[in-house]
Design a protein around this motif. Structure first.
Motif, PDB file in Angstrom:
ATOM      1  N   PRO A   1      12.073  13.092   0.858  1.00  0.00           N
ATOM      2  CA  PRO A   1      12.699  12.979   1.921  1.00  0.00           C
ATOM      3  C   PRO A   1      12.131  13.898   3.043  1.00  0.00           C
ATOM      4  O   PRO A   1      12.065  13.776   4.300  1.00  0.00           O
ATOM      5  CB  PRO A   1      14.150  13.561   1.627  1.00  0.00           C
ATOM      6  CG  PRO A   1      14.383  13.371   0.333  1.00  0.00           C
ATOM      7  CD  PRO A   1      13.092  13.394  -0.347  1.00  0.00           C
ATOM      8  N   ASN A   2      11.194  14.846   2.512  1.00  0.00           N
ATOM      9  CA  ASN A   2      10.551  15.897   3.367  1.00  0.00           C
ATOM     10  C   ASN A   2       9.520  15.225   4.137  1.00  0.00           C
ATOM     11  O   ASN A   2       8.767  15.422   5.057  1.00  0.00           O
ATOM     12  CB  ASN A   2       9.845  17.001   2.697  1.00  0.00           C
ATOM     13  CG  ASN A   2      11.052  18.070   2.294  1.00  0.00           C
ATOM     14  OD1 ASN A   2      11.796  18.746   3.402  1.00  0.00           O
ATOM     15  ND2 ASN A   2      11.611  18.095   1.136  1.00  0.00           N
ATOM     16  N   CYS A   3       8.789  13.918   3.319  1.00  0.00           N
ATOM     17  CA  CYS A   3       7.686  13.339   3.777  1.00  0.00           C
ATOM     18  C   CYS A   3       8.108  12.199   4.924  1.00  0.00           C
ATOM     19  O   CYS A   3       7.175  11.689   5.366  1.00  0.00           O
ATOM     20  CB  CYS A   3       7.145  12.554   2.537  1.00  0.00           C
ATOM     21  SG  CYS A   3       6.542  13.771   1.455  1.00  0.00           S
ATOM     22  N   LEU A   4       9.552  11.844   4.812  1.00  0.00           N
ATOM     23  CA  LEU A   4       9.836  10.685   5.781  1.00  0.00           C
ATOM     24  C   LEU A   4       9.448  10.707   7.276  1.00  0.00           C
ATOM     25  O   LEU A   4       8.991   9.690   7.496  1.00  0.00           O
ATOM     26  CB  LEU A   4      11.456  10.546   5.718  1.00  0.00           C
ATOM     27  CG  LEU A   4      11.643   9.814   4.437  1.00  0.00           C
ATOM     28  CD1 LEU A   4      13.191   9.635   4.204  1.00  0.00           C
ATOM     29  CD2 LEU A   4      10.961   8.747   3.826  1.00  0.00           C
ATOM     30  N   PRO A   5       9.675  11.769   8.065  1.00  0.00           N
ATOM     31  CA  PRO A   5       9.101  11.646   9.420  1.00  0.00           C
ATOM     32  C   PRO A   5       7.432  11.368   9.269  1.00  0.00           C
ATOM     33  O   PRO A   5       7.452  10.427  10.255  1.00  0.00           O
ATOM     34  CB  PRO A   5       9.322  13.086   9.833  1.00  0.00           C
ATOM     35  CG  PRO A   5      10.412  13.645   8.988  1.00  0.00           C
ATOM     36  CD  PRO A   5      10.356  13.161   7.457  1.00  0.00           C
ATOM     37  N   SER A   6       6.749  12.079   8.639  1.00  0.00           N
ATOM     38  CA  SER A   6       5.196  11.855   8.681  1.00  0.00           C
ATOM     39  C   SER A   6       5.143  10.342   8.278  1.00  0.00           C
ATOM     40  O   SER A   6       4.215   9.710   8.774  1.00  0.00           O
ATOM     41  CB  SER A   6       4.637  12.661   7.521  1.00  0.00           C
ATOM     42  OG  SER A   6       4.907  14.021   7.996  1.00  0.00           O
ATOM     43  N   LEU A   7       5.784   9.928   7.043  1.00  0.00           N
ATOM     44  CA  LEU A   7       5.673   8.481   6.716  1.00  0.00           C
ATOM     45  C   LEU A   7       5.934   7.412   7.581  1.00  0.00           C
ATOM     46  O   LEU A   7       5.033   6.523   7.777  1.00  0.00           O
ATOM     47  CB  LEU A   7       6.289   8.106   5.304  1.00  0.00           C
ATOM     48  CG  LEU A   7       5.995   7.557   4.231  1.00  0.00           C
ATOM     49  CD1 LEU A   7       4.545   7.447   3.745  1.00  0.00           C
ATOM     50  CD2 LEU A   7       7.169   7.551   3.338  1.00  0.00           C
ATOM     51  N   LEU A   8       7.077   7.758   8.274  1.00  0.00           N
ATOM     52  CA  LEU A   8       7.569   6.608   9.178  1.00  0.00           C
ATOM     53  C   LEU A   8       6.590   6.610  10.343  1.00  0.00           C
ATOM     54  O   LEU A   8       6.155   5.392  10.937  1.00  0.00           O
ATOM     55  CB  LEU A   8       8.941   6.970   9.799  1.00  0.00           C
ATOM     56  CG  LEU A   8       9.689   6.089  10.316  1.00  0.00           C
ATOM     57  CD1 LEU A   8      10.075   4.899   9.694  1.00  0.00           C
ATOM     58  CD2 LEU A   8      10.911   6.585  11.248  1.00  0.00           C
ATOM     59  N   THR A   9       5.989   7.694  10.722  1.00  0.00           N
ATOM     60  CA  THR A   9       4.956   7.808  11.939  1.00  0.00           C
ATOM     61  C   THR A   9       3.763   7.058  11.430  1.00  0.00           C
ATOM     62  O   THR A   9       3.384   6.347  12.301  1.00  0.00           O
ATOM     63  CB  THR A   9       4.726   9.376  12.436  1.00  0.00           C
ATOM     64  OG1 THR A   9       5.954   9.990  12.541  1.00  0.00           O
ATOM     65  CG2 THR A   9       3.933   9.484  13.495  1.00  0.00           C
TER      66      THR A   9
ATOM     67  N   ILE B   1       3.357   4.701   9.266  1.00  0.00           N
ATOM     68  CA  ILE B   1       3.494   3.364   9.098  1.00  0.00           C
ATOM     69  C   ILE B   1       3.592   2.548  10.315  1.00  0.00           C
ATOM     70  O   ILE B   1       3.047   1.705  10.423  1.00  0.00           O
ATOM     71  CB  ILE B   1       4.998   3.206   8.489  1.00  0.00           C
ATOM     72  CG1 ILE B   1       4.774   3.779   6.860  1.00  0.00           C
ATOM     73  CG2 ILE B   1       5.294   1.685   8.402  1.00  0.00           C
ATOM     74  CD1 ILE B   1       5.957   3.514   5.918  1.00  0.00           C
ATOM     75  N   THR B   2       4.279   3.386  11.403  1.00  0.00           N
ATOM     76  CA  THR B   2       4.386   2.706  12.721  1.00  0.00           C
ATOM     77  C   THR B   2       2.901   2.451  13.055  1.00  0.00           C
ATOM     78  O   THR B   2       2.685   1.459  13.630  1.00  0.00           O
ATOM     79  CB  THR B   2       5.155   3.231  13.785  1.00  0.00           C
ATOM     80  OG1 THR B   2       6.427   3.612  12.862  1.00  0.00           O
ATOM     81  CG2 THR B   2       5.386   2.497  15.098  1.00  0.00           C
ATOM     82  N   LEU B   3       2.056   3.686  13.244  1.00  0.00           N
ATOM     83  CA  LEU B   3       0.781   3.416  13.845  1.00  0.00           C
ATOM     84  C   LEU B   3      -0.215   2.463  12.927  1.00  0.00           C
ATOM     85  O   LEU B   3      -0.747   1.777  13.673  1.00  0.00           O
ATOM     86  CB  LEU B   3       0.048   4.870  13.525  1.00  0.00           C
ATOM     87  CG  LEU B   3       0.480   6.046  14.449  1.00  0.00           C
ATOM     88  CD1 LEU B   3       0.019   7.238  14.059  1.00  0.00           C
ATOM     89  CD2 LEU B   3      -0.033   5.595  16.061  1.00  0.00           C
ATOM     90  N   ASP B   4       0.093   2.485  11.643  1.00  0.00           N
ATOM     91  CA  ASP B   4      -0.701   1.694  10.660  1.00  0.00           C
ATOM     92  C   ASP B   4      -0.498   0.125  10.830  1.00  0.00           C
ATOM     93  O   ASP B   4      -1.321  -0.795  10.697  1.00  0.00           O
ATOM     94  CB  ASP B   4      -0.585   2.113   9.371  1.00  0.00           C
ATOM     95  CG  ASP B   4      -1.602   3.299   8.787  1.00  0.00           C
ATOM     96  OD1 ASP B   4      -2.314   3.743   9.996  1.00  0.00           O
ATOM     97  OD2 ASP B   4      -1.426   3.747   7.838  1.00  0.00           O
TER      98      ASP B   4
ATOM     99  N   ALA C   1       0.857  -1.463   0.115  1.00  0.00           N
ATOM    100  CA  ALA C   1      -0.008   0.040  -0.188  1.00  0.00           C
ATOM    101  C   ALA C   1       1.043   1.301  -0.009  1.00  0.00           C
ATOM    102  O   ALA C   1       0.457   2.307  -0.670  1.00  0.00           O
ATOM    103  CB  ALA C   1      -1.121  -0.066   1.088  1.00  0.00           C
ATOM    104  N   VAL C   2       2.041   1.396   0.611  1.00  0.00           N
ATOM    105  CA  VAL C   2       2.451   2.594   0.909  1.00  0.00           C
ATOM    106  C   VAL C   2       3.338   2.808  -0.405  1.00  0.00           C
ATOM    107  O   VAL C   2       2.943   4.230  -0.961  1.00  0.00           O
ATOM    108  CB  VAL C   2       3.809   2.558   1.988  1.00  0.00           C
ATOM    109  CG1 VAL C   2       4.695   3.708   2.005  1.00  0.00           C
ATOM    110  CG2 VAL C   2       3.000   2.111   3.433  1.00  0.00           C
ATOM    111  N   PRO C   3       4.128   2.124  -1.284  1.00  0.00           N
ATOM    112  CA  PRO C   3       4.517   2.532  -2.552  1.00  0.00           C
ATOM    113  C   PRO C   3       3.631   2.963  -3.555  1.00  0.00           C
ATOM    114  O   PRO C   3       3.682   4.167  -4.054  1.00  0.00           O
ATOM    115  CB  PRO C   3       5.328   1.255  -3.189  1.00  0.00           C
ATOM    116  CG  PRO C   3       5.373   0.437  -1.880  1.00  0.00           C
ATOM    117  CD  PRO C   3       4.476   0.622  -0.955  1.00  0.00           C
ATOM    118  N   ILE C   4       2.359   2.470  -3.472  1.00  0.00           N
ATOM    119  CA  ILE C   4       1.297   2.955  -4.472  1.00  0.00           C
ATOM    120  C   ILE C   4       0.855   4.377  -3.782  1.00  0.00           C
ATOM    121  O   ILE C   4       0.774   5.210  -4.719  1.00  0.00           O
ATOM    122  CB  ILE C   4       0.210   1.994  -4.522  1.00  0.00           C
ATOM    123  CG1 ILE C   4       0.419   0.451  -4.758  1.00  0.00           C
ATOM    124  CG2 ILE C   4      -1.186   2.495  -5.421  1.00  0.00           C
ATOM    125  CD1 ILE C   4      -0.476  -0.559  -4.995  1.00  0.00           C
TER     126      ILE C   4
END
Lengths: 282, 338
Positions: free
Chosen positions: A197-205, A207-210, A95-98
């Motif tokens: 790279p600007n999205c990584l902090p939000s993305l990582l957060t 992904i962890t929650l999800d 889901a994440v790459p799409i």
């Protein structure tokens, strides 16, 4: 840079709940990796029967009790975690790459691309996630774990599109994006090397929650009998099997149920910790 | 843009989304590998039977024509025949949907009636026991699968302290009221049958609570945050300096703006509750859409699956539209914005 001495980790470790979450998640991951060596009865995972010890309440030998064909529930819960974690990782790996690619395209390219991609996303968001996943499973052939993964992924990507789209929109007016454009950088370069790279902090957060929430939805599907099929030790299936024999043998469903709660709680606490640490909103 | 234009535009957008949803669901149903007719009939059906079903379901036409036929029939109220119940799907929906509708409305009511006061109290008594309890509920609410809530509630209130009923919509010994709306609470009131009304209400409490619990925490937490934000605004200071009573400040000036974000999130919460209804109905043997949905899914009944997904989504779209209108009433400035 030493991770444990960084200011991020300091911020994370100041919140006792985040640390509790990290401990829960680490413990569950270690338990499920080494499940065959740690669990007391690894042979109880498959179609094993031991009618002499059936439906035993929790005791020192069987700490979560045994099910109605004599299998140790604790062992099966630990192996169930393997299935749940695999499900969470595979679903997000699809889901994440799409979602990220669509979000970047819609946000950066703009115009017609933006309109089409975001309208598609809106339509998918209008269908309640569990209902969409259920319908997809219904339309595929016989339910199994692989189909569950596909179905949940199909219901999950729009959230990432929306998240990345919003970040991209706010980042794309920055000076360094304009600089890269003037230097003739390709769209691909700007989207994946400058904006992502600007999205990584939000993305990582997120992904962890999800990871927790995907496990929750996955176990809901198998609770309805539309996920991994027996004798696979799936947590949702175990709860469902026990729910029909309440209240006499309550340990059949309560322990696997609490096992789901604990893993979702763990990822949720870590995710909240990351949210504070990166100071992002997801 | 005035209010009427806003209303019309909102309805128009919902209709577009509805068509989008119908296309998505329809395409999923047609593009998934495997012959739907063969899957519906099972491996033992003869080729002629499969071909005949393909003909009745228009599976031999191109996908655009199939979609056209589907939409045309949809507007005539014809959702096709269920290959599982052998009845028109619409008849099935009409008999199963009211039960789910009643249940989800009950959950929505519980969510607001418990969540908002809890949020207000925990905002008022910060870091007190109430505040901590509210935080615990909101944390546990989000991470607990609703089928686990259902099982826990069932164990506590039905088996260990048997005070509430746990299965079906009403006691079988009572005579069901004549079917008008399909909602037992409304139908029994129309007949003036308070015994059935009370019984049906008791049956709604546990499943309603099991569905609402994950959302209650959400609502409480949001109300708490927003209320403390509003209390820092200047107009509250101003009202205080006029020495208006605390009650008047709270009800007249603070609560209304503070409830806007909460009301917005309620729309989203309904999506979760509709999904969760599927799980909770299973535990409480509730004769609603979930029972039907799971049955048609296991029976590979194409028309049934499409209809279930469409009905639930439409319900969700309508709820969201209502939520937007309520937000508009609370905050009339919205229409003048863009």
């Amino acid at each position: 840079m030493n991770l444990f001495k960084s200011k991020y980790f300091y911020k994370f470790s100041r919140n006792p709940l985040s640390v509790v979450g990290l401990v829960i998640v680490t413990t569950i991951v270690i338990l499920s990796i080494f499940a065959p060596f740690i669990t007391p009865f690894p042979e109880h995972v498959g179609p094993f029967t031991d009618f002499a010890n059936k439906s035993k309440p929790p005791s020192s030998t069987y700490i979560f009790g045994t099910d109605k064909i004599g299998r140790d529930i604790f062992t099966r819960v630990i192996f169930g975690y393997r299935i749940s974690l695999t499900l969470g990782i595979v679903v997000l790996a699809i889901a994440v790459p799409i979602g990220v690619t669509m979000g970047l395209c819609a946000g950066y390219v703009g115009k017609k691309t933006e309109m089409i991609l975001m309208r598609i996303t809106d339509v998918f968001l209008a269908i309640p996630a569990l209902v969409l996943a259920l319908s997809i499973i219904g339309l595929l052939d016989r339910p199994n774990l692989f189909y569950t993964m596909i179905a949940v992924s199909m219901a999950w990507w729009p959230w990432y599109t929306r998240l990345i789209y919003n970040i991209t929109r706010s980042v794309k007016t920055e000076g360094y994006i304009a600089a890269a454009e003037i230097m003739g950088a390709s769209k691909m370069h700007i989207m994946f090397r400058e904006i992502l790279p600007n999205c990584l902090p939000s993305l990582l957060t997120k992904i962890t929650l999800d990871l927790g929430f995907v496990i929750l939805v996955g176990s809901s599907l198998s609770f309805l009998g539309l996920g991994a099929q027996p004798p696979t030790p799936d947590l949702g299936t175990m709860v469902a099997k026990g729910a029909s024999v309440l209240p006499d043998t309550w340990w059949f469903s309560l322990f696997p149920g609490f096992a789901i709660l604990i893993v979702v709680l763990g990822f949720n606490l870590v995710g909240d910790g990351l949210k504070d640490m990166f100071d992002v909103d997801v | 843009m005035n209010t009427l234009q806003y209303f019309l535009r909102r309805i128009f957008v919902s209709i577009i989304v509805f068509f989008g949803v119908s296309i998505v669901i329809f395409c999923l149903a047609r593009l998934i590998p495997g012959d739907p007719a063969r899957i519906a009939l099972g491996p033992f059906a003869t080729d002629e039977m499969v071909e005949q079903l393909r003909e009745t379901l228009h599976l031999n036409e191109s996908i655009f024509i199939q979609y056209g036929i589907f939409i045309e029939k949809l507007f005539q109220g014809d959702l096709g025949i269920s290959t599982y119940t052998k009845r028109p799907v619409l008849v099935d929906i009409v008999s199963y949907f009211p039960a789910t509708f009643e249940l989800v409305l009950m959950s929505g009511l519980l969510m607001i009636l418990i969540g908002m006061p809890l949020g207000i109290l925990s905002g008022k008594f910060k870091n007190s026991i109430i505040d901590n309890i509210a935080r615990l509920i909101s944390l546990l609410g989000v991470v607990t699968p609703s089928f686990l809530w259902a099982i826990i509630l069932m164990l506590i209130f039905a088996f260990w302290f048997p005070i509430l009923p746990v299965s079906e919509r009403m006691n079988e010994a009572l005579d069901p009221p004549t079917l008008v709306t399909g909602l037992l609470l409304v139908d029994s009131l129309l007949e003036g049958n308070f015994k059935v009304f009370g019984d049906a209400f008791l049956h709604l409490i546990l499943p309603g609570l099991a569905i609402a619990l994950p959302a209650i925490g959400n609502v409480a937490r949001l109300t708490r945050t927003n209320l403390s934000d509003v209390y820092e605004k200047q107009y509250i200071e101003f009202a205080k300096s006029y020495s208006f009573s605390e009650y008047r400040i709270a009800t007249k000036y603070a609560l209304k703006p503070a409830s806007i974000p909460t009301v917005t999130i309620i729309g989203l919460d309904f999506a979760f509750m509709l999904g969760n209804a599927f799980l909770v109905e299973t535990v409480f043997v509730w004769p609603g859409m979930a029972k039907y949905g799971v049955e048609v899914i296991l029976a590979k009944d194409l028309n049934g699956i499409i209809a279930t997904a469409l009905v639930i989504t439409t319900f969700f779209l309508i709820i969201n539209m209502i939520v937007d209108f309520v937000v508009l009433l609370l905050n009339p400035r919205i229409t003048t914005k863009d």
